[in-house]
Design a protein around this motif. Structure first.
Motif, PDB file in Angstrom:
ATOM      1  N   GLY A  35      16.538  47.032  58.924  1.00 52.79           N
ATOM      2  CA  GLY A  35      16.120  47.062  57.569  1.00 52.79           C
ATOM      3  C   GLY A  35      16.691  45.699  57.063  1.00 52.79           C
ATOM      4  O   GLY A  35      17.517  44.794  57.551  1.00 52.79           O
ATOM      5  N   TRP A  36      15.859  45.302  55.779  1.00 53.47           N
ATOM      6  CA  TRP A  36      16.333  44.310  54.951  1.00 53.47           C
ATOM      7  C   TRP A  36      16.580  44.921  53.593  1.00 53.47           C
ATOM      8  O   TRP A  36      15.725  45.915  52.913  1.00 53.47           O
ATOM      9  CB  TRP A  36      15.097  43.233  54.805  1.00 53.47           C
ATOM     10  N   PHE A  37      17.885  44.600  52.943  1.00 47.95           N
ATOM     11  CA  PHE A  37      18.156  44.837  51.602  1.00 47.95           C
ATOM     12  C   PHE A  37      18.363  43.503  50.815  1.00 47.95           C
ATOM     13  O   PHE A  37      18.295  42.383  51.451  1.00 47.95           O
ATOM     14  CB  PHE A  37      19.520  45.746  51.512  1.00 47.95           C
ATOM     15  N   ARG A  38      18.327  43.567  49.663  1.00 44.13           N
ATOM     16  CA  ARG A  38      18.708  42.383  48.705  1.00 44.13           C
ATOM     17  C   ARG A  38      19.575  42.726  47.536  1.00 44.13           C
ATOM     18  O   ARG A  38      19.637  43.937  47.220  1.00 44.13           O
ATOM     19  CB  ARG A  38      17.206  41.852  48.142  1.00 44.13           C
ATOM     20  N   ARG A  45      22.723  46.718  45.470  1.00 46.47           N
ATOM     21  CA  ARG A  45      22.058  46.318  46.768  1.00 46.47           C
ATOM     22  C   ARG A  45      20.912  47.367  47.026  1.00 46.47           C
ATOM     23  O   ARG A  45      21.202  48.534  47.218  1.00 46.47           O
ATOM     24  CB  ARG A  45      22.778  46.237  47.896  1.00 46.47           C
ATOM     25  N   ASP A  46      19.793  46.868  47.080  1.00 47.70           N
ATOM     26  CA  ASP A  46      18.560  47.611  47.102  1.00 47.70           C
ATOM     27  C   ASP A  46      17.675  47.428  48.373  1.00 47.70           C
ATOM     28  O   ASP A  46      17.626  46.383  48.901  1.00 47.70           O
ATOM     29  CB  ASP A  46      17.534  47.673  45.956  1.00 47.70           C
ATOM     30  N   VAL A  47      16.993  48.446  48.867  1.00 51.21           N
ATOM     31  CA  VAL A  47      15.967  48.369  50.001  1.00 51.21           C
ATOM     32  C   VAL A  47      14.992  47.487  49.854  1.00 51.21           C
ATOM     33  O   VAL A  47      14.430  47.594  48.609  1.00 51.21           O
ATOM     34  CB  VAL A  47      15.678  49.477  50.487  1.00 51.21           C
ATOM     35  N   VAL A  48      14.607  46.585  50.557  1.00 53.92           N
ATOM     36  CA  VAL A  48      13.378  45.744  50.730  1.00 53.92           C
ATOM     37  C   VAL A  48      12.437  46.321  51.487  1.00 53.92           C
ATOM     38  O   VAL A  48      11.170  46.700  51.267  1.00 53.92           O
ATOM     39  CB  VAL A  48      13.431  44.259  50.973  1.00 53.92           C
ATOM     40  N   ALA A  49      12.707  46.613  52.793  1.00 57.15           N
ATOM     41  CA  ALA A  49      11.761  47.049  53.726  1.00 57.15           C
ATOM     42  C   ALA A  49      12.616  47.577  54.867  1.00 57.15           C
ATOM     43  O   ALA A  49      13.926  47.197  55.223  1.00 57.15           O
ATOM     44  CB  ALA A  49      10.820  45.827  54.321  1.00 57.15           C
ATOM     45  N   ALA A  50      12.255  48.479  55.938  1.00 55.71           N
ATOM     46  CA  ALA A  50      12.513  48.946  57.008  1.00 55.71           C
ATOM     47  C   ALA A  50      11.601  49.156  58.018  1.00 55.71           C
ATOM     48  O   ALA A  50      10.382  49.540  57.787  1.00 55.71           O
ATOM     49  CB  ALA A  50      13.530  50.146  56.653  1.00 55.71           C
ATOM     50  N   ILE A  51      12.122  49.448  59.292  1.00 50.74           N
ATOM     51  CA  ILE A  51      11.221  49.468  60.449  1.00 50.74           C
ATOM     52  C   ILE A  51      11.884  50.353  61.363  1.00 50.74           C
ATOM     53  O   ILE A  51      13.086  50.140  61.587  1.00 50.74           O
ATOM     54  CB  ILE A  51      10.687  48.106  60.814  1.00 50.74           C
ATOM     55  N   SER A  52      11.110  51.015  62.108  1.00 47.56           N
ATOM     56  CA  SER A  52      11.681  52.104  63.032  1.00 47.56           C
ATOM     57  C   SER A  52      11.859  51.358  64.197  1.00 47.56           C
ATOM     58  O   SER A  52      11.667  50.165  64.549  1.00 47.56           O
ATOM     59  CB  SER A  52      10.510  53.190  63.073  1.00 47.56           C
ATOM     60  N   ARG A  53      12.325  52.038  65.271  1.00 45.16           N
ATOM     61  CA  ARG A  53      12.882  51.576  66.417  1.00 45.16           C
ATOM     62  C   ARG A  53      11.921  51.012  67.308  1.00 45.16           C
ATOM     63  O   ARG A  53      12.015  49.928  67.786  1.00 45.16           O
ATOM     64  CB  ARG A  53      13.551  52.713  67.337  1.00 45.16           C
ATOM     65  N   SER A  54      10.565  51.737  67.233  1.00 39.42           N
ATOM     66  CA  SER A  54       9.452  51.248  67.885  1.00 39.42           C
ATOM     67  C   SER A  54       8.753  50.118  67.306  1.00 39.42           C
ATOM     68  O   SER A  54       7.623  49.513  68.004  1.00 39.42           O
ATOM     69  CB  SER A  54       8.548  52.279  68.345  1.00 39.42           C
ATOM     70  N   GLY A  55       8.893  50.205  65.909  1.00 46.02           N
ATOM     71  CA  GLY A  55       8.194  49.215  65.017  1.00 46.02           C
ATOM     72  C   GLY A  55       6.856  49.693  64.608  1.00 46.02           C
ATOM     73  O   GLY A  55       6.103  49.174  63.825  1.00 46.02           O
ATOM     74  N   TYR A  94      19.669  38.168  50.533  1.00 45.70           N
ATOM     75  CA  TYR A  94      19.067  39.423  51.574  1.00 45.70           C
ATOM     76  C   TYR A  94      20.005  39.413  52.747  1.00 45.70           C
ATOM     77  O   TYR A  94      20.281  38.475  53.427  1.00 45.70           O
ATOM     78  CB  TYR A  94      17.678  38.552  52.023  1.00 45.70           C
ATOM     79  N   TYR A  95      19.976  40.721  53.028  1.00 43.65           N
ATOM     80  CA  TYR A  95      20.874  41.122  53.939  1.00 43.65           C
ATOM     81  C   TYR A  95      20.067  41.843  55.032  1.00 43.65           C
ATOM     82  O   TYR A  95      19.372  42.884  54.879  1.00 43.65           O
ATOM     83  CB  TYR A  95      22.010  42.106  53.459  1.00 43.65           C
ATOM     84  N   CYS A  96      20.368  41.699  56.297  1.00 44.72           N
ATOM     85  CA  CYS A  96      19.793  42.255  57.504  1.00 44.72           C
ATOM     86  C   CYS A  96      20.839  43.625  57.725  1.00 44.72           C
ATOM     87  O   CYS A  96      21.804  43.251  57.834  1.00 44.72           O
ATOM     88  CB  CYS A  96      19.675  41.540  58.638  1.00 44.72           C
ATOM     89  N   THR A  97      20.027  44.653  58.226  1.00 46.95           N
ATOM     90  CA  THR A  97      21.094  45.732  58.583  1.00 46.95           C
ATOM     91  C   THR A  97      20.359  46.740  59.697  1.00 46.95           C
ATOM     92  O   THR A  97      19.276  46.749  59.925  1.00 46.95           O
ATOM     93  CB  THR A  97      21.136  46.740  57.012  1.00 46.95           C
ATOM     94  N   ALA A  98      21.260  47.372  60.492  1.00 52.15           N
ATOM     95  CA  ALA A  98      21.036  48.095  61.538  1.00 52.15           C
ATOM     96  C   ALA A  98      21.611  49.662  61.541  1.00 52.15           C
ATOM     97  O   ALA A  98      22.752  49.569  61.300  1.00 52.15           O
ATOM     98  CB  ALA A  98      21.293  47.351  62.862  1.00 52.15           C
ATOM     99  N   SER A  99      20.776  50.421  61.805  1.00 55.78           N
ATOM    100  CA  SER A  99      21.298  51.775  62.252  1.00 55.78           C
ATOM    101  C   SER A  99      21.475  52.200  63.461  1.00 55.78           C
ATOM    102  O   SER A  99      20.497  52.146  64.441  1.00 55.78           O
ATOM    103  CB  SER A  99      20.363  52.543  61.521  1.00 55.78           C
ATOM    104  N   GLY A 100      22.784  52.334  63.793  1.00 53.81           N
ATOM    105  CA  GLY A 100      22.933  52.816  65.192  1.00 53.81           C
ATOM    106  C   GLY A 100      22.460  54.187  65.535  1.00 53.81           C
ATOM    107  O   GLY A 100      22.411  54.511  66.652  1.00 53.81           O
ATOM    108  N   ARG A 101      22.148  55.073  64.387  1.00 58.73           N
ATOM    109  CA  ARG A 101      21.718  56.241  64.634  1.00 58.73           C
ATOM    110  C   ARG A 101      20.245  56.221  64.857  1.00 58.73           C
ATOM    111  O   ARG A 101      19.579  57.425  64.942  1.00 58.73           O
ATOM    112  CB  ARG A 101      22.199  57.037  63.521  1.00 58.73           C
ATOM    113  N   GLY A 102      19.495  55.248  65.015  1.00 55.62           N
ATOM    114  CA  GLY A 102      18.251  54.968  64.866  1.00 55.62           C
ATOM    115  C   GLY A 102      17.173  55.268  63.660  1.00 55.62           C
ATOM    116  O   GLY A 102      16.013  55.199  64.001  1.00 55.62           O
ATOM    117  N   TYR A 103      17.889  55.263  62.415  1.00 57.63           N
ATOM    118  CA  TYR A 103      17.120  55.648  61.194  1.00 57.63           C
ATOM    119  C   TYR A 103      16.540  54.526  61.022  1.00 57.63           C
ATOM    120  O   TYR A 103      16.920  52.996  61.031  1.00 57.63           O
ATOM    121  CB  TYR A 103      17.910  56.192  60.165  1.00 57.63           C
TER     122      TYR A 103
END
Length: 124
Positions: A35-38, A45-55, A94-103
């Motif tokens: 995901g990207w937050f800003r 800090r609010d979400v901008v966009a997020a993408i699933s594992r497969s895209g 703008y911050y990049c973020t990753a979910s190790g649980r796949g969310y």
């Protein structure tokens, strides 16, 4: 240890475009929702966009729908945020973020790892 390194921020005029990149040092990039937050000064800090594992699935904040596009390149372990028609109100770190649980989610509590952030400033 997951490291996320953002790049591509800068100072632009309203109406311009920028592409942010986030390089992830992970063993199995396709296992992570991204995901990207800003965060603007004095604001949450609010979400901008997020993408699933497969895209194959994406999520966008209402304020950026139709202007921003999130994508990922598994071969490069990189997630992108293409930002078009930028507005002064898009100014933030703008911050990049990753979910190790796949969310992939608009909720920052679902994410486990964060980059250092990259500044985007849009002048009017």
């Amino acid at each position: 240890q997951v490291q996320l390194v953002e790049s591509g921020g800068g100072l632009v005029q309203a109406g311009a475009s920028l592409r942010l990149s986030c390089a992830a040092s992970v063993r199995s990039f396709s296992s992570y929702g991204m995901g990207w937050f800003r965060q603007a000064p004095g604001k949450e800090r609010d979400v901008v966009a997020a993408i699933s594992r497969s895209g194959g699935n994406t999520y966008y904040a209402d304020s950026v729908k139709g202007r921003f596009t999130i994508s990922r390149d598994t071969a490069k372990n990189t997630v992108y945020l293409q930002m078009n028609s930028l507005k002064p109100e898009d100014t933030a770190v703008y911050y990049c973020t990753a979910s190790g649980r796949g969310y992939y989610s608009g909720n920052k509590d679902y994410y486990d790892y964060w980059g250092q952030g990259t500044q985007v400033t849009v002048s009017s």
